[in-house]
Design a protein around this motif. Structure first.
Motif, PDB file in Angstrom:
ATOM      1  N   GLU A 272       2.226   1.798  -3.412  1.00  0.00           N
ATOM      2  CA  GLU A 272       1.213   2.324  -4.323  1.00  0.00           C
ATOM      3  C   GLU A 272       0.777   3.730  -3.943  1.00  0.00           C
ATOM      4  O   GLU A 272       0.010   4.356  -4.647  1.00  0.00           O
ATOM      5  CB  GLU A 272      -0.005   1.400  -4.332  1.00  0.00           C
TER       6      GLU A 272
ATOM      7  N   GLN B 176      -1.020   4.584  -1.280  1.00  0.00           N
ATOM      8  CA  GLN B 176      -2.354   4.629  -0.692  1.00  0.00           C
ATOM      9  C   GLN B 176      -2.335   5.095   0.751  1.00  0.00           C
ATOM     10  O   GLN B 176      -3.283   5.712   1.215  1.00  0.00           O
ATOM     11  CB  GLN B 176      -3.013   3.256  -0.766  1.00  0.00           C
TER      12      GLN B 176
ATOM     13  N   ASN C  71       0.825  -1.209   0.000  1.00  0.00           N
ATOM     14  CA  ASN C  71       0.000   0.000   0.000  1.00  0.00           C
ATOM     15  C   ASN C  71       0.859   1.259   0.000  1.00  0.00           C
ATOM     16  O   ASN C  71       0.528   2.241  -0.659  1.00  0.00           O
ATOM     17  CB  ASN C  71      -0.946   0.008   1.198  1.00  0.00           C
ATOM     18  N   GLN C  72       1.964   1.237   0.733  1.00  0.00           N
ATOM     19  CA  GLN C  72       2.848   2.399   0.738  1.00  0.00           C
ATOM     20  C   GLN C  72       3.530   2.562  -0.612  1.00  0.00           C
ATOM     21  O   GLN C  72       3.738   3.667  -1.079  1.00  0.00           O
ATOM     22  CB  GLN C  72       3.885   2.278   1.849  1.00  0.00           C
TER      23      GLN C  72
END
Length: 164
Positions: free
Chosen positions: A81, A83, A78-79
């Protein structure tokens, strides 16, 4: 001769036939098949045995292991990407614990904050040489230790006088 133990069923049959006497020695079927056809045990017979009995071939696929995704891996993806943004840390608990510790030791946190600010100011001062910075920071550190020691000693004296 087989004795049927399903008395309710025999009485119901006798009533349906308008008989005045029920003969419990009748050979009546104990259970009847619901499906009416041939029932097959599908619980204790393996799927391979069932397939072979029906003349079919049976092929079992090996179970696939799927590695579980850890929270650390999810956070990393997630980091990557973009997000998740960095969340501010909540320092209320640390502040509360520091205040409790200061009260128990009798330390004046305001004086210590002033000394910390002075130390930071000296560390960021570009006009001073490294030797002067080290000497000034050492003196401020000694002052800080002295303030803490005095606070602890005053607290001990206050407790002793309170106990007497």
């Amino acid at each position: 001769m087989m004795i049927n133990n399903n008395y309710a069923e025999q009485i119901a049959i006798a009533k349906a036939n308008k008989a005045s006497i029920v003969n419990f020695d009748n050979n009546m079927p104990i259970s009847t098949s619901i499906s009416g056809g041939r029932t097959q045990d599908t619980v204790s017979i393996s799927p391979q045995a069932q397939a072979l009995a029906n003349g079919k071939s049976y092929q079992e696929t090996a179970p696939t292991y799927i590695k579980p995704v850890t929270a650390r891996a999810l956070l990393a993806t997630n980091q990557a990407e973009g997000q998740i943004t960095e969340t501010p840390t909540d320092s209320r608990f640390n502040d509360m614990m520091q205040n409790i510790l200061d009260k128990r030791l009798g330390v004046d946190r305001e004086k210590l904050k002033e000394l910390d600010a002075m130390m930071e100011e000296i560390a960021n001062n570009e006009n001073m040489s490294p030797e002067e910075k080290a000497e000034a920071l050492e003196k401020l550190a000694e002052m800080r230790e002295k303030i803490i020691q005095e606070s602890i000693e005053l607290k001990d004296i206050a407790q002793q006088s309170f106990q007497e």
